[in-house]
Design a protein around this motif. Structure first.
Motif, PDB file in Angstrom:
ATOM      1  N   HIS A  30      16.465  -2.215  -1.296  1.00  0.00           N
ATOM      2  CA  HIS A  30      15.155  -2.011  -0.316  1.00  0.00           C
ATOM      3  C   HIS A  30      15.427  -0.769  -0.039  1.00  0.00           C
ATOM      4  N   ALA A  76      10.148 -17.215   0.747  1.00  0.00           N
ATOM      5  CA  ALA A  76       8.929 -16.065   0.666  1.00  0.00           C
ATOM      6  C   ALA A  76       8.421 -15.551   0.222  1.00  0.00           C
ATOM      7  N   GLY A 112       2.542  -7.792  -3.598  1.00  0.00           N
ATOM      8  CA  GLY A 112       3.109  -8.997  -2.347  1.00  0.00           C
ATOM      9  C   GLY A 112       4.077 -10.224  -3.003  1.00  0.00           C
ATOM     10  N   ALA A 135       5.569 -16.568   2.329  1.00  0.00           N
ATOM     11  CA  ALA A 135       5.214 -16.240   3.221  1.00  0.00           C
ATOM     12  C   ALA A 135       4.421 -14.839   2.590  1.00  0.00           C
ATOM     13  N   SER A 136       5.018 -14.520   1.796  1.00  0.00           N
ATOM     14  CA  SER A 136       4.310 -12.807   1.535  1.00  0.00           C
ATOM     15  C   SER A 136       3.025 -12.875   0.868  1.00  0.00           C
ATOM     16  N   TYR A 152       7.582  -0.024  -1.227  1.00  0.00           N
ATOM     17  CA  TYR A 152       6.876  -1.360  -1.405  1.00  0.00           C
ATOM     18  C   TYR A 152       8.035  -1.870  -0.559  1.00  0.00           C
ATOM     19  N   MET A 153       7.417  -3.769   0.275  1.00  0.00           N
ATOM     20  CA  MET A 153       8.484  -4.278   1.600  1.00  0.00           C
ATOM     21  C   MET A 153       8.648  -5.721   0.639  1.00  0.00           C
ATOM     22  N   LEU A 154       8.994  -5.680  -0.285  1.00  0.00           N
ATOM     23  CA  LEU A 154       9.366  -7.029  -1.213  1.00  0.00           C
ATOM     24  C   LEU A 154      11.136  -6.925  -1.085  1.00  0.00           C
ATOM     25  N   PRO A 155      10.820  -9.200  -0.236  1.00  0.00           N
ATOM     26  CA  PRO A 155      11.818  -9.707  -0.224  1.00  0.00           C
ATOM     27  C   PRO A 155      13.107  -9.459  -0.819  1.00  0.00           C
ATOM     28  N   VAL A 156      14.500  -9.697   0.072  1.00  0.00           N
ATOM     29  CA  VAL A 156      15.559  -9.174  -0.734  1.00  0.00           C
ATOM     30  C   VAL A 156      16.644  -9.847  -0.596  1.00  0.00           C
ATOM     31  N   PHE A 157      16.751 -10.547  -1.605  1.00  0.00           N
ATOM     32  CA  PHE A 157      17.589 -11.721  -0.613  1.00  0.00           C
ATOM     33  C   PHE A 157      19.490 -11.609  -2.101  1.00  0.00           C
TER      34      PHE A 157
END
Lengths: 326, 176
Positions: B140, B169, B119, B172-173, B148-153
């Motif tokens: 996503h 992010a 992460g 936080a991860s 994987y649940m990674l932040p994507v912006f």
């Protein structure tokens, strides 16, 4: 679940739209239909607004009827009264009043009735509505593809272009979190409004996804109570990270996201995990729900290789250096 | 013994905004290794990183955060892997306008698999302006399919707030 019809006694159009918008949001979980052309006798649920003459007359008449002498036409109708006034004003009209705050309360009472939990006849639900009416109706306007303009202090505005699923604003959504509680007006936005603000050529004006405005509604509308959709679930899990670059957010929303993308969580568990208040977490859940980011049936815990906790996080020190405080 | 340095690595394919993003955070004038492109130059991009970009931020306790930008060409893989060793996090930038950004995503998550699994990776998707129908959804979906649940912006690498959001992010991860 079969569909029920409701009839509104003495409701104004705005409140009726708010209720309809909430019912729209929760869809088949509370199948109720309201039709202004409906014959009241064909509706199984009657909702009386005690703030109107018509609603008070209806309610008084309903109460005055001794049980044995009630009209045959009353049989089988669920009756709920609501008012925006203090209970004392209407105490003579409501027996055993049950005070419920907000439109969510109306839905809760309706749900209990349909589930056969509550008294089926002359149930008294005292429901307050009011300040949230305009924001609530905005959900409905977006769903109906109506264009609207939101006006805030300091000449800040947001144009919601529902047809094209975007909104235009002269401030970045990051700043909306400051302006939204000061919303001054919501009004229909005609083509002339779009032209007068020259949205496509105005350098101060940018287009953002319509999710930005839906997110804000979720964040502010229910003020710490569960939204009608969120109230249907006990456990929550995010489908993926929200695109925070176009969503007004607090740094703590990122921490909540980090928990909710990996594990199904109850509100109480999140409170323990993050040490945030129930109200703050609930508002975040409502916002996620408003843009359809939550799993309907959370089940899967992510099997990743992260450490349970880390002590010193150097990136927090970096963020502090960059001017960001959590 | 000196503690391990705090490293952030900006990576991604050519033209994704790595050098620009690094500039948003560095408090020193970044050391860049930009050279004129011999192939693939466009109106908006005429140079490319040929070795490493470097920037830094000094924390209040005197520690330095080292910012590295990798070259985008795949034949510099070996260099990327060396730089990523011991890195606190990976800032992966992908250009949504590239011919096959999902292929880029697959390539870089594999290259930095250790960070992705922990992460310690965040994705910034550039050039999404004008894209309809939720341009982030395909990223996503690809990540979710692989656990994987990674932040994507969606980010603009020229916008400091967007780059800081990626760091937020990541921070936080890394916390439970």
């Amino acid at each position: 679940m079969s569909t029920h019809n409701y009839y509104l006694h003495g409701w104004n159009e705005n409140d009726a739209n708010v209720l309809a918008s909430f019912l729209y949001l929760i869809g088949d979980k509370l199948p109720l239909l309201g039709d202004r052309t409906l014959n009241p006798l064909d509706a199984s649920i009657w909702l009386a607004d005690l703030d109107s003459e018509e609603g008070r007359e209806f309610w008084q008449e309903a109460l005055d009827q001794p049980a044995a002498g009630r009209r045959a036409s009353d049989a089988g109708h669920f009756k709920i009264a609501l008012s925006r006034q203090p209970i004392a004003t209407n105490h003579l009209l409501i027996r055993n009043p049950l005070r419920i705050n907000g439109e969510t309360g109306v839905l809760t009472v309706l749900r209990k009735m349909l589930d056969g939990i509550a008294e089926p006849n002359l149930a008294s639900a005292f429901v307050t509505t009011g300040e949230r009416r305009s924001l609530g109706s905005l959900f409905m306007q977006i769903a109906h593809k109506e264009n609207v303009e939101l006006i805030f202090p300091e000449q800040v505005w947001v144009l919601v272009d529902s047809k094209n699923e975007q909104c235009w604003a002269n401030r970045h959504p990051r700043q909306w979190i400051r302006f939204f509680p000061q919303l001054m007006a919501i009004q229909p936005a005609t083509e002339a409004v779009f032209q007068s603000l020259a949205v496509s050529s105005n350098p101060d004006c940018q287009a953002y996804p319509i999710d930005s405005i839906k997110w804000c509604l979720g964040l502010f509308l229910w003020k710490g109570e569960p939204s009608p959709q969120a109230a249907q679930q006990q456990t929550y899990q995010l489908k993926n990270w929200p695109n925070f670059t176009s969503l007004p957010h607090h740094p703590k929303h990122l921490s909540l996201t980090n928990h909710l993308v990996r594990h199904p969580r109850k509100i109480e568990e999140l409170m323990e995990d993050t040490e945030l208040s129930r109200e703050f977490i609930q508002n975040f859940i409502n916002a996620c729900m408003a843009i359809d980011l939550l799993h309907a049936t959370p089940s899967r815990a992510l099997n990743d290789k992260r450490d349970k906790r880390i002590g010193y996080n150097p990136l927090r020190a970096l963020l502090s250096r960059l001017g960001v405080t959590a | 013994m000196n503690p391990a340095p705090i490293k952030l690595v900006f990576t991604g394919p050519v033209g994704s905004g790595k050098t620009t993003a690094l500039h948003q955070l560095s408090e020193i004038t970044p050391v860049v290794t930009e050279q004129a492109m011999t192939v693939g130059a466009t109106v908006n991009k005429t140079t490319t990183t040929v070795a490493l970009d470097y920037g830094e931020v000094t924390l209040e306790n005197g520690e330095k955060v080292l910012l590295f930008g990798t070259p985008g060409q795949r034949y510099y893989d070996y260099m990327c892997k060396i730089v990523a060793q011991g890195a606190t996090g990976i800032m992966l930038l992908l250009n949504n306008d590239n011919a096959d950004p999902q292929n880029d995503l697959a390539y870089f998550t594999e290259l930095f698999a250790d960070h992705a699994k922990r992460g310690a990776m965040v994705l910034g998707i550039t050039h999404t302006e004008g894209a309809r129908n939720n341009p982030l959804q395909r990223y996503h979906a690809w990540l979710s399919d692989r656990g994987y649940m990674l932040p994507v912006f969606a980010v603009d690498a020229r916008n400091r707030d967007d780059v800081i959001l990626m760091v937020e992010a990541l921070a936080a991860s890394l916390e439970y």
